[in-house]
Design a protein around this motif. Structure first.
Motif, short mmCIF file in Angstrom:
data_model
loop_
_atom_site.label_atom_id
_atom_site.label_comp_id
_atom_site.label_asym_id
_atom_site.label_seq_id
_atom_site.Cartn_x
_atom_site.Cartn_y
_atom_site.Cartn_z
N MET A 1 0.85 -1.17 0.00
CA MET A 1 0.00 0.00 0.00
C MET A 1 0.90 1.24 0.00
O MET A 1 1.81 1.34 0.80
N SER A 2 0.63 2.14 -0.90
CA SER A 2 1.44 3.36 -0.97
C SER A 2 1.06 4.32 0.16
O SER A 2 0.01 4.17 0.80
N ASP A 3 1.91 5.31 0.37
CA ASP A 3 1.61 6.34 1.39
C ASP A 3 0.31 7.05 1.05
O ASP A 3 -0.51 7.32 1.94
N ASP A 4 0.10 7.34 -0.23
CA ASP A 4 -1.13 8.02 -0.65
C ASP A 4 -2.36 7.14 -0.39
O ASP A 4 -3.40 7.63 0.04
N ASP A 5 -2.22 5.84 -0.63
CA ASP A 5 -3.33 4.91 -0.35
C ASP A 5 -3.65 4.90 1.15
O ASP A 5 -4.82 4.91 1.54
N MET A 6 -2.60 4.87 1.98
CA MET A 6 -2.82 4.89 3.44
C MET A 6 -3.50 6.18 3.86
O MET A 6 -4.41 6.16 4.69
N ASP A 7 -3.05 7.30 3.31
CA ASP A 7 -3.66 8.59 3.65
C ASP A 7 -5.13 8.63 3.27
O ASP A 7 -5.98 9.10 4.02
N PHE A 8 -5.45 8.11 2.07
CA PHE A 8 -6.84 8.10 1.63
C PHE A 8 -7.69 7.20 2.53
O PHE A 8 -8.78 7.57 2.95
N LEU A 9 -7.19 6.00 2.82
CA LEU A 9 -7.94 5.08 3.66
C LEU A 9 -8.16 5.66 5.05
O LEU A 9 -9.25 5.58 5.62
N TRP A 10 -7.11 6.29 5.62
CA TRP A 10 -7.24 6.92 6.93
C TRP A 10 -8.34 7.98 6.87
O TRP A 10 -9.22 8.02 7.74
N PHE A 11 -8.30 8.86 5.86
CA PHE A 11 -9.28 9.94 5.79
C PHE A 11 -10.69 9.39 5.57
O PHE A 11 -11.64 9.84 6.20
N TYR A 12 -10.84 8.41 4.72
CA TYR A 12 -12.16 7.80 4.49
C TYR A 12 -12.71 7.21 5.80
O TYR A 12 -13.87 7.43 6.14
N PHE B 1 -11.15 -0.25 15.89
CA PHE B 1 -11.25 0.80 14.87
C PHE B 1 -10.20 1.88 15.12
O PHE B 1 -9.48 2.29 14.21
N MET B 2 -10.08 2.34 16.37
CA MET B 2 -9.09 3.37 16.69
C MET B 2 -7.67 2.85 16.51
O MET B 2 -6.79 3.59 16.09
N HIS B 3 -7.46 1.58 16.81
CA HIS B 3 -6.13 1.00 16.61
C HIS B 3 -5.77 1.04 15.13
O HIS B 3 -4.65 1.40 14.75
N ALA B 4 -6.73 0.69 14.28
CA ALA B 4 -6.48 0.74 12.83
C ALA B 4 -6.20 2.16 12.37
O ALA B 4 -5.29 2.39 11.55
N LEU B 5 -6.94 3.16 12.89
CA LEU B 5 -6.66 4.56 12.53
C LEU B 5 -5.26 4.96 12.96
O LEU B 5 -4.55 5.65 12.22
N ALA B 6 -4.86 4.55 14.16
CA ALA B 6 -3.53 4.90 14.68
C ALA B 6 -2.43 4.33 13.80
O ALA B 6 -1.42 4.99 13.54
N VAL B 7 -2.62 3.10 13.32
CA VAL B 7 -1.62 2.46 12.46
C VAL B 7 -1.54 3.18 11.12
O VAL B 7 -0.45 3.43 10.60
N LEU B 8 -2.67 3.52 10.55
CA LEU B 8 -2.71 4.14 9.22
C LEU B 8 -2.19 5.58 9.21
O LEU B 8 -1.72 6.05 8.18
N HIS B 9 -2.29 6.27 10.32
CA HIS B 9 -1.92 7.69 10.38
C HIS B 9 -0.41 7.85 10.27
O HIS B 9 0.32 7.57 11.20
N ARG B 10 0.07 8.31 9.11
CA ARG B 10 1.52 8.43 8.88
C ARG B 10 2.17 9.52 9.71
O ARG B 10 3.39 9.55 9.85
N GLY B 11 1.39 10.40 10.30
CA GLY B 11 1.95 11.40 11.21
C GLY B 11 2.19 10.84 12.60
O GLY B 11 2.86 11.45 13.42
N THR C 1 9.29 -4.16 1.88
CA THR C 1 9.27 -4.37 0.43
C THR C 1 8.16 -5.34 0.08
O THR C 1 7.58 -5.98 0.96
N LYS C 2 7.86 -5.46 -1.19
CA LYS C 2 6.80 -6.38 -1.63
C LYS C 2 7.20 -7.84 -1.38
O LYS C 2 6.36 -8.67 -1.09
N LYS C 3 8.48 -8.15 -1.48
CA LYS C 3 8.93 -9.53 -1.31
C LYS C 3 9.03 -9.94 0.15
O LYS C 3 8.84 -11.09 0.48
N SER C 4 9.37 -9.00 1.01
CA SER C 4 9.61 -9.34 2.40
C SER C 4 8.86 -8.38 3.31
O SER C 4 9.21 -7.22 3.41
#
Length: 145
Positions: A1-12, A38-48, A90-93
């Motif tokens: 998942m890219s940083d932009d994908d994480m940011d979008f998912l967090w905001f959604y 739910f809050m744990h998932a938000l905390a993980v996704l928040h890149r800040g 990485t995608k492999k590991s």
């Protein structure tokens, strides 16, 4: 998942799902079943919500560093650093650590907060959602107190 994908998912999740778990009724703040996960998932996704934590592992008997996020007053490792570089991102590991792993406070030697990156998906007027990192430590008292 890219940083932009994480940011979008967090905001959604913050914009469209948050109020399903945290709501106000008759002037009292309430929660629904599953709000902690739910809050744990938000905390993980928040890149800040990222910290470089240096700690002495009582299990491995050596000093380690990890890229962590903060949740409920504890630092949870995402990835370990080896020779100053994050490993397994990485995608492999996938060196991604367990969702429930945390670093005991007594092991921690130093913590360095990462700069909060911009999230282009956050709408004007909702910037406080992105900037409020304390919510990941205080949500139980805020919404159940």
């Amino acid at each position: 998942m890219s940083d932009d994908d994480m940011d979008f998912l967090w905001f959604y999740m913050r914009r469209d799902i948050f109020e399903r778990y945290f709501y106000e009724l008759n002037g009292k703040k309430n929660t629904r079943f599953g709000y902690e996960d739910f809050m744990h998932a938000l905390a993980v996704l928040h890149r800040g919500n990222r910290y470089k934590v240096t700690f002495y592992s009582e299990i491995e008997h050596k000093q380690l560093q990890a890229l962590c996020y903060r949740f409920e007053g504890e630092y949870h490792p995402l990835y370990l650093y080896i020779d100053g570089k994050v490993v397994g991102k990485t995608k492999k590991s996938s060196g991604l650590q367990s969702f429930n792993a945390f670093i005991p406070n007594e092991w921690i030697k130093a913590v360095a907060k990462h700069k909060i990156p911009e999230n282009r998906h956050v709408e004007l007027g909702r910037e406080e959602w992105w900037n409020d990192l304390e919510i990941y430590d205080n949500f139980k008292t805020t919404y159940n107190g």
